[in-house]
Design an enzyme around this catalytic site. Structure first.
Site, PDB file in Angstrom:
ATOM      1  N   CYS A  49       0.801 -67.967  43.721  1.00  0.00           N
ATOM      2  CA  CYS A  49       2.104 -67.819  43.064  1.00  0.00           C
ATOM      3  C   CYS A  49       3.181 -68.525  43.877  1.00  0.00           C
ATOM      4  CB  CYS A  49       2.425 -66.328  42.938  1.00  0.00           C
ATOM      5  SG  CYS A  49       4.067 -65.958  42.287  1.00  0.00           S
ATOM      6  N   THR A  73       5.744 -67.098  44.842  1.00  0.00           N
ATOM      7  CA  THR A  73       6.075 -66.126  45.886  1.00  0.00           C
ATOM      8  C   THR A  73       5.191 -66.329  47.111  1.00  0.00           C
ATOM      9  OG1 THR A  73       6.773 -64.506  44.236  1.00  0.00           O
ATOM     10  CG2 THR A  73       6.245 -63.667  46.425  1.00  0.00           C
ATOM     11  N   HIS A 133       6.568 -69.089  49.104  1.00  0.00           N
ATOM     12  CA  HIS A 133       7.702 -68.628  49.923  1.00  0.00           C
ATOM     13  C   HIS A 133       7.192 -67.942  51.195  1.00  0.00           C
ATOM     14  CE1 HIS A 133      11.104 -69.552  47.345  1.00  0.00           C
ATOM     15  NE2 HIS A 133      10.450 -69.065  46.306  1.00  0.00           N
ATOM     16  N   CYS A 171       7.461 -45.732  40.960  1.00  0.00           N
ATOM     17  CA  CYS A 171       7.460 -44.409  41.595  1.00  0.00           C
ATOM     18  C   CYS A 171       7.036 -43.290  40.652  1.00  0.00           C
ATOM     19  CB  CYS A 171       8.842 -44.116  42.177  1.00  0.00           C
ATOM     20  SG  CYS A 171      10.135 -43.776  40.959  1.00  0.00           S
ATOM     21  N   LEU A 192      15.443 -65.720  34.694  1.00  0.00           N
ATOM     22  CA  LEU A 192      14.332 -65.351  35.568  1.00  0.00           C
ATOM     23  C   LEU A 192      14.422 -66.045  36.921  1.00  0.00           C
ATOM     24  CD1 LEU A 192      11.454 -63.829  35.583  1.00  0.00           C
ATOM     25  CD2 LEU A 192      10.538 -66.129  35.294  1.00  0.00           C
ATOM     26  N   GLY A 193      14.843 -67.315  36.929  1.00  0.00           N
ATOM     27  CA  GLY A 193      14.984 -68.044  38.186  1.00  0.00           C
ATOM     28  C   GLY A 193      16.001 -67.373  39.085  1.00  0.00           C
ATOM     29  N   ILE A 194      15.734 -67.366  40.375  1.00  0.00           N
ATOM     30  CA  ILE A 194      16.611 -66.682  41.333  1.00  0.00           C
ATOM     31  C   ILE A 194      17.529 -67.715  41.986  1.00  0.00           C
ATOM     32  CG2 ILE A 194      16.714 -65.253  43.406  1.00  0.00           C
ATOM     33  CD1 ILE A 194      13.923 -64.216  42.648  1.00  0.00           C
ATOM     34  N   ILE A 236      15.802 -60.937  34.007  1.00  0.00           N
ATOM     35  CA  ILE A 236      14.384 -60.638  33.763  1.00  0.00           C
ATOM     36  C   ILE A 236      13.688 -60.442  35.103  1.00  0.00           C
ATOM     37  CG2 ILE A 236      12.208 -61.442  32.774  1.00  0.00           C
ATOM     38  CD1 ILE A 236      14.286 -60.976  30.658  1.00  0.00           C
TER      39      ILE A 236
END
EC number: 1.1.1.103
Length: 344
Positions: free
Chosen positions: A40, A42, A45, A95, A264-266, A288
């Protein structure tokens, strides 16, 4: 028993192969033997050890959260699953007791813990997750596709946040999620689906996935494409997948009045936009995060079963022992989704 795993072992650039103890399932958990995983953004990163990773990722930790595998064990309280079930899983562990969880809006849980981000991940021969998070993969959906259900879910959640039937849709950012979102919008009945980027390799992938136009904004103006398509009022729906301020501002400029944007993009925390366009155009912007649990998951399976073809987005597969080649390929930008095969 020791098992193979890919982990962030040191606070520096890289991912390393190591051995860890085989996990044991708790009362409400599944033990999954991993067949395939996907890399991914992520994970890149985390590999690059950027500022976000340094502030988020505990070291050492097994990473990864895109996977498919087989149930090989379970806790005594688990119901609804059997040994041998083929599963993927929701990477956001919630949670169960906050207001949103209790109201059925679990994707908005304020206490979310990420698999492979805040707790042990899926880049290993075995994974333990709560049975609640597992999703059975229907027969007829390949392991390759099942391994990318997590990012596919981001695409589906974004693309179907607003009605796209008969609408014109703009996607900014032709990464794998953006390309899949474009394919979903087209499959769901959008008229024109236009995607923008500056990476020609990924724009070519988008063309293979059936977009109306894939626009390299370093070479062509989006306004010219709008004119060529005969659009007179701008885009009805926008899907911002890049996190690039220039892309988001271009989207705002080219939205129709009353248009709706899924974000969605940060972007950078200090991104500046022309709020006058948002106000005077009456635009709606929706953040999102992740996937709706588990409505998005059922839609993913149904979209594939109804003929959505995602195969072109998977461009490379490596045996897990060659994981470094997989990460290098993803970091190059010259790939779609990259899969690591744990069964070889």
């Amino acid at each position: 028993m020791k098992i193979k795993a890919l982990a962030k072992l040191k606070p520096e650039v890289g991912i390393w192969m190591t051995t860890v103890d085989k996990p044991e399932p708790g009362h409400n958990d599944l033990l999954i033997k991993i067949h395939k995983t996907a890399i991914c953004g992520t994970d890149i990163h985390i590999y690059n050890w950027d500022e976000w990773s340094q502030n988020t990722i505990p070291v050492p930790m097994v990473v990864g959260h895109e996977y498919v595998g087989e149930v090989v064990g379970m806790g005594q309280e688990v119901r609804g699953f059997s040994v041998g079930d083929r599963v993927s899983g929701e990477g956001h562990i919630t949670c169960g007791h906050c207001r949103n969880c209790r109201a059925g809006r679990t994707h908005l849980c304020r206490n979310t813990i990420g698999v492979g981000v805040n707790r042990t991940g899926a880049f290993a021969e075995y994974l333990v997750i709560p049975a609640f998070n597992a999703f059975k993969i229907p027969a007829g959906i390949s392991d390759d596709l099942a391994s990318i259900f997590d990012p596919f879910g981001n695409a589906v959640h974004s693309a179907l946040s607003f009605d796209v039937v008969g609408e014109d849709v703009l996607i900014t950012g032709a990464g794998p999620i953006g390309i899949m979102a474009a394919a979903v919008a087209k499959h769901a009945g959008a008229r024109y689906v236009v995607i923008t980027d500056i990476n020609e390799y990924r724009l070519d992938l988008a063309r293979k996935m059936g977009v109306t136009r894939a626009v390299n904004v370093a070479q062509q103006k989006l306004e010219d494409v709008i004119a060529q398509l005969g659009m007179t009022e701008g885009f009805d729906v926008g899907l911002e997948m890049s996190g690039a301020p220039v892309a988001f501002n271009s989207m705002l400029k080219n939205m129709s009045h009353g248009g709706k944007i899924a974000l969605l993009g940060i972007p950078p925390s200090d991104m500046s936009i022309d709020w006058n366009m948002v106000i005077f155009k009456g635009l709606v912007i929706k953040g999102i995060y992740g996937r709706e649990m588990f409505e998005t998951w059922y839609k993913m399976a149904s979209l594939i079963q109804s003929g959505l073809d995602l195969d072109p987005i998977i461009t490379h597969t490596f045996p897990v022992d060659k994981f470094q080649e997989g990460f290098d390929m993803m970091r190059s930008g010259k790939s779609g989704k990259v899969i690591l095969d744990w069964s070889i």
